[in-house]
Design an enzyme around this catalytic site. Structure first.
Site, mmCIF file in Angstrom:
data_model
loop_
_atom_site.group_PDB
_atom_site.id
_atom_site.type_symbol
_atom_site.label_atom_id
_atom_site.label_comp_id
_atom_site.label_asym_id
_atom_site.label_seq_id
_atom_site.Cartn_x
_atom_site.Cartn_y
_atom_site.Cartn_z
ATOM 1 N N ASP A 191 -0.252 -9.862 17.385
ATOM 2 C CA ASP A 191 -0.191 -8.938 18.522
ATOM 3 C C ASP A 191 -0.580 -9.631 19.827
ATOM 4 O OD1 ASP A 191 -2.710 -9.278 17.544
ATOM 5 O OD2 ASP A 191 -3.192 -7.150 17.373
ATOM 6 N N ARG B 235 0.870 -1.181 0.000
ATOM 7 C CA ARG B 235 0.000 0.000 0.000
ATOM 8 C C ARG B 235 0.901 1.223 0.000
ATOM 9 N NH1 ARG B 235 -4.842 -0.660 4.220
ATOM 10 N NH2 ARG B 235 -3.193 -0.708 5.782
ATOM 11 N N ASP C 54 -1.436 2.240 8.754
ATOM 12 C CA ASP C 54 -2.569 3.156 8.784
ATOM 13 C C ASP C 54 -2.862 3.706 10.185
ATOM 14 O OD1 ASP C 54 -3.397 0.840 9.871
ATOM 15 O OD2 ASP C 54 -5.076 0.505 8.528
ATOM 16 N N ARG D 34 -9.864 -14.270 16.719
ATOM 17 C CA ARG D 34 -9.078 -13.815 17.861
ATOM 18 C C ARG D 34 -9.492 -14.531 19.151
ATOM 19 N NH1 ARG D 34 -5.806 -9.577 16.322
ATOM 20 N NH2 ARG D 34 -5.741 -8.302 18.171
ATOM 21 N N ASP E 16 1.214 -0.034 12.612
ATOM 22 C CA ASP E 16 0.572 -0.374 11.349
ATOM 23 C C ASP E 16 0.724 0.830 10.438
ATOM 24 O OD1 ASP E 16 -0.193 -2.777 12.306
ATOM 25 O OD2 ASP E 16 -2.211 -2.144 12.900
ATOM 26 N N ARG F 259 6.573 -8.805 11.328
ATOM 27 C CA ARG F 259 6.613 -7.563 12.090
ATOM 28 C C ARG F 259 7.632 -7.655 13.219
ATOM 29 N NH1 ARG F 259 1.363 -4.952 14.261
ATOM 30 N NH2 ARG F 259 1.765 -4.065 12.264
ATOM 31 N N ASN G 66 4.629 -13.512 2.843
ATOM 32 C CA ASN G 66 3.699 -12.610 3.492
ATOM 33 C C ASN G 66 3.280 -13.188 4.836
ATOM 34 O OD1 ASN G 66 1.820 -10.711 4.077
ATOM 35 N ND2 ASN G 66 0.278 -11.509 2.675
#
Ligand SMILES: *[C@@H]1O[C@H](CO)[C@@H](O)[C@H](O)[C@H]1NC(C)=O
Ligand SMILES: *[C@@H]1O[C@H](CO)[C@@H](O)[C@H](O)[C@H]1NC(C)=O
Ligand SMILES: *[C@@H]1O[C@H](CO)[C@@H](O)[C@H](O)[C@H]1NC(C)=O
Ligand SMILES: *[C@@H]1O[C@H](CO)[C@@H](O)[C@H](O)[C@H]1NC(C)=O
Length: 898
Positions: free
Chosen positions: A812, A650, A724, A855, A722, A706, A701
């Site tokens: 996370d 992106r 965004d 989650r 992130d 991270r 991917n």
């Protein structure tokens, strides 16, 4: 509009007044006449009236013309006034900006001057580590010890330290077990040979050059009977060492200095003493095995190893039982049978057994005991009874199911009290810890447990003299649930890390001996990322548009990149924090550039002798506002942080994220982790972010990327974001300051929690609703210590990372599990003012539901893998000290808004 009316009304009034005055100046008479005419209109003739009306009309026309002109002029003036005031505004804003910029530059210049001064003052250059001193020849041959002195061997008398310099890196040579087989009675077990060779190849200390080695490792094999006749008690069932073969090892050097003879018990646990060396001469070599006689074990020299019962390596969590509930079906269990006591040396455990049986029978409580002192011969698969020890009853499977139901498991010290440890005792310990049954070792005052020179077994087992047997029940009931769980958790930690697999066990053996010598481990390997752009090319940088939302506030100096000092504690780490490293948060197998637990200097030392690098607020006088924003303060020297942005093809979103970082103080570098099949396009230009930007492409991917410990990251503080996430500069700087005081925790913005599933009562659910308690801070916007990036790959079971990959979610949550597991502390949430994701981004309800559903599953799976849910709840949020404090007008706060 209102101002226009206010402005025009007085003008018009003024006009009429002046008109009135000018007409009166023509003569009061004329005025009087007009009035008279109006009064007696009938007496005036029509002609006159016409003229007068005309006159009036003319006056009206001229008045309105004049009015129009004035109106126009007014408009013009108004416009000019507006333009002038706009210009004044912009000049004022420009001035504020310039002042702020000047202030920032001044702060930066001050900092740079300070840094330069420090550099000059530190006029003595750091000593570079000397070249690795490695021996270049095999150990020379010297005469061996008299066998009767061997028992007195200690490191100072039987170890050659000159082969192992501090900077040598501790090279180890492993004799190929296919060529050197020092057994007289049998071949070394094939599984052991293959596995050990493979396991050691992963160990960073292994060398192929025997001339430079510090340590020589010899695989002896496993305890193996030389005599399969079970009724014979004169001939111990043990493996016979071929002394000649040992002494002919090419690097034996006459006396076996720096050799470790490794005897791993695996198959024949119930057989013999498992001692390979009793009665043989082993020179100055160290012995590592599970079985030792009291008089044979040389403390600080020999090593007690656990039996090799686990898999070669890899994940072991599936073998373990869940830790909750604290109290299980049986308070205590024991399964074993004893060989007939014929040896006068043996303990008379008869009284002990009677006391135990009595306790179980006469228990005034509802506590259930599972005590079995005779094996069921129909189930018993092992024909051979141990010499002087308790045999294991039942199959592995049946034993496991009993252990999983036991809060405590009884382990009896070997009946033959000349033993400090036997393979059977160690096997019982191993299986107890694996199933979460807390070992109670009766006779534990005599026995020794694996690697006990570094492992603190007091925190995982209850060790009692046999005389305590009558008090046992009372003692076990006196322990609280929290303590039971702590014992169990610690036991599992030691088991997983140091004995679960052959790899864990051998790595530990090597680390134990290295720890004795205070030689630092090998540095942990960073990930060398594949740069997305080649050396000669980087996208052109363009000045980003000014971001309006940033408040004009000096938040700190813009400095040149300053990496955190690395590897400063090579020789003090083991000494000062060796205990914690082995028994708590650490990992003794390697060294890290920095740890979250590195100690700070004392408060006055920052001003007396150790001031270099510190940036106390107001030079030590303290303060708020300006003084605060200019200095980092705190108890740690200055430092910066690295931003790691995970992005997936992106470019526009990423460019916006980079643009927002312009002018961010304390930013060392931005590492963009480019998760995508195609690399970033080389044609576009990227906004200047003010700090170096490194773009790395990933192999595949994955959200786990991270947390890759890239070599590009040079600071302890890592801000994961992130692409965004919209974070304001003051929020980032504040979070950084908070993190500096909570270096071992996740410090960040979006708080979430785990809530008990009230409907099904079988675990926790992920929850992001409003709540005054949180247990996770999402790593879409959080600071973590660089150490945890390594820990994520080295300490977390691979199953967790695989799960993250499978569902493309929950990395996370995994990081929160890891950090809470290591520290037993909740994360820290900072400030409330902020917006997380792009407000316009659409989120479909169904996608949201799947996301939540996954989650929930993540939390439940991760808990299963770790045996418990390590998350801890917190009701605490960090705001700056003077936030919402009433202060005098002439004083400033820490931050304007947070
Ligand atoms: C012991 O080892 C030596 C040398 O490798 C060998 O010659 C001898 O046959 C071995 N002895 C036994 C009993 O295996
Ligand atoms: C480096 O990358 C640029 C853009 O991708 C390309 O045009 C250039 O040829 C590359 N140079 C080298 C030496 O590979
Ligand atoms: C500590 O060890 C690391 C890694 O081996 C090395 O790079 C560093 O120079 C050492 N530091 C000192 C002060 O010896
Ligand atoms: C969050 O709260 C809403 C309403 O208060 C409730 O309907 C919803 O189930 C809650 N979500 C979770 C995940 O608990």
């Amino acid at each position: 509009m209102v101002s226009v009316i206010l402005f025009s009304v007085p003008l018009v009034t003024h006009y009429y007044l002046s008109k009135y005055e000018s007409s009166s100046s023509l003569g009061l008479n004329a005025m009087q006449n007009t009035l008279d005419a109006l009064v007696d209109i009938s007496t005036v003739n029509a002609e006159d009236l016409k003229i007068r009306i005309k006159e009036m009309l003319r006056i009206k026309a001229s008045v309105s013309t004049e009015l129009r002109e004035l109106e126009e002029r007014r408009g013009r003036l108004q416009k000019e006034a507006a333009a002038a005031s706009a210009k004044a505004e912009s000049v004022k804003a420009e001035y504020t900006r310039a002042t702020a910029e000047l202030q920032r530059l001044r702060v930066s210049a001050d900092q740079a001057r300070l840094a330069q001064l420090e550099a000059i003052r530190r006029d003595s250059p750091e000593l570079a580590p000397p070249n690795q001193i490695l021996p270049s020849r095999p150990p020379p041959i010297i005469p061996s010890l008299h066998p009767s002195s061997e028992v007195h061997c200690r490191m100072h008398s039987c170890f050659d330290h000159s082969r192992c310099s501090l900077t040598s890196g501790f090279p180890i040579y492993f004799y190929d077990p296919d060529i050197y087989s020092p057994l007289a009675s049998a071949e070394i077990d094939g599984f052991l040979k293959t596995t050990l060779r493979q396991t050691l190849s992963y160990n960073a200390h292994l060398t192929r050059n025997p001339n430079e080695a510090c340590l020589y490792l010899v695989l002896i094999g496993e305890a193996f009977p030389s005599n399969k006749n079970p009724s014979s008690t004169t001939e111990p069932y043990r493996l016979l060492l071929n002394e000649t073969a040992i002494k002919q090892l090419p690097f034996w050097g006459g006396d076996g200095r720096n050799h470790v003879l490794l005897n791993l018990a695996r198959r024949e646990l119930s057989v013999g003493s498992g001692d390979a060396f009793l009665g043989t001469s082993t020179g100055r070599a160290m012995i590592a095995q599970s079985t030792f006689k009291l008089q044979q074990f040389r403390p600080g020299f020999d090593v007690i190893t656990p039996p090799a019962l686990g898999p070669p390596g890899g994940d072991v969590w599936a073998e373990c039982a869940p830790m909750a509930p604290a109290r299980r079906k049986y308070l205590m269990s024991f399964q074993g049978s004893k060989s007939p006591a014929t040896d006068p040396n043996r303990d008379n455990d008869k009284q002990l057994i009677e006391a135990l049986q009595k306790t179980a029978k006469d228990s005034p409580t509802s506590d259930v005991f599972f005590l079995q002192f005779e094996c069921d011969p129909s189930v018993e698969r092992r024909a051979l009874l141990p010499i002087g020890d308790w045999a294991l009853c039942g199959t592995d499977r049946s034993r496991r199911s009993v252990l999983r139901d036991s809060t405590f498991v009884l382990i009896l010290a070997p009946a033959d009290h000349t033993y400090a440890s036997t393979a059977l005792l160690q096997a019982r310990l191993y299986e107890a810890l694996r199933s979460g049954a807390i070992p109670v070792i009766l006779g534990g005052d005599r026995t020794r447990l694996p690697y006990d020179e570094v492992l603190d077994w007091r925190r995982a087992t209850l060790s009692l003299p046999k005389a305590r047997v009558t008090e046992l029940h009372f003692l076990l009931r006196a322990l609280s649930d929290a303590d039971l769980l702590t014992f169990r958790r610690q036991g599992r930690l030691l088991w997983e890390r140091y004995m679960s697999s052959l790899q864990a066990s051998v790595d530990t053996l090597i680390a134990v001996i290295r720890t004795r010598l205070n030689i630092p481990g090998r540095p942990v390997a960073p990930i060398m990322g594949t740069p997305a752009f080649n050396e000669s090319y980087y996208p052109t940088k363009v000045e980003p548009p000014a971001v309006d939302s940033e408040p004009e506030e000096t938040l700190g100096p813009l400095e040149a990149p300053y990496p955190s000092p690395a590897y400063r504690r090579n020789y003090s780490m083991i000494l000062l924090q060796g205990y914690e490293m082995w028994n708590e948060w650490g990992e003794p197998f390697t060294i890290y550039p920095q740890l979250p637990w590195d100690p700070p200097v004392t408060s006055e030392a920052r001003f007396m002798g150790s001031a270099a690098g510190f940036r106390p607020i107001g030079a030590g006088a303290g303060g708020s506002g300006k003084e605060f924003s200019e200095a980092l303060g705190g108890d740690r020297p200055r430092e910066q942080f690295t931003i790691v942005i995970l992005t997936y093809e992106r470019e526009a979103v990423l460019a916006a994220a980079l643009a927002r970082l312009r002018g961010l103080p304390y930013l060392n570098k931005v590492v963009v982790v480019w998760n995508g099949v195609t690399g970033p396009s080389s044609s576009t230009s990227w906004p200047e972010s003010g700090a170096p930007v490194a773009v790395v492409r990933t192999q595949r991917n994955s959200l786990n990327n991270r947390f890759l410990p890239y070599h590009l990251i040079e600071t302890e503080a890592v801000l994961c974001v992130d692409d965004d996430a919209h974070l304001r500069h003051d929020e980032i700087v504040f979070a950084f300051r908070v993190w500096r005081e909570h270096r071992d925790r996740i410090v960040g913005f979006p708080g979430r929690y785990h809530a008990w599933d009230l409907n099904f009562n079988n675990g926790f659910l992920y929850n992001s609703n409003y709540s005054c308690e949180l247990s996770m801070v999402l790593t879409g916007a959080a600071f973590v210590h660089r150490y945890y990036l390594w820990a994520y790959w080295r300490l977390l079971p691979a199953a967790v990372r695989d799960y993250v990959d499978e569902y493309m979610n929950c990395e996370d949550i995994a990081m929160n599990f890891l950090v809470s597991h290591i520290t037993r502390k909740p994360p820290v949430k900072v400030t409330s003012r902020w917006t997380f994701r792009c407000p316009g981004c659409p989120v479909t309800l169904s996608a949201d539901e799947t996301h939540f559903h996954e989650r929930h599953k993540c939390i439940q799976f991760f808990s299963q893998v770790m045996g418990y849910t390590p998350l801890l709840s917190t009701q605490y949020r960090a705001d700056s000290v003077l936030f919402k404090t009433r202060i005098p007008h002439d004083k400033q706060k820490c931050f304007k808004f947070i």
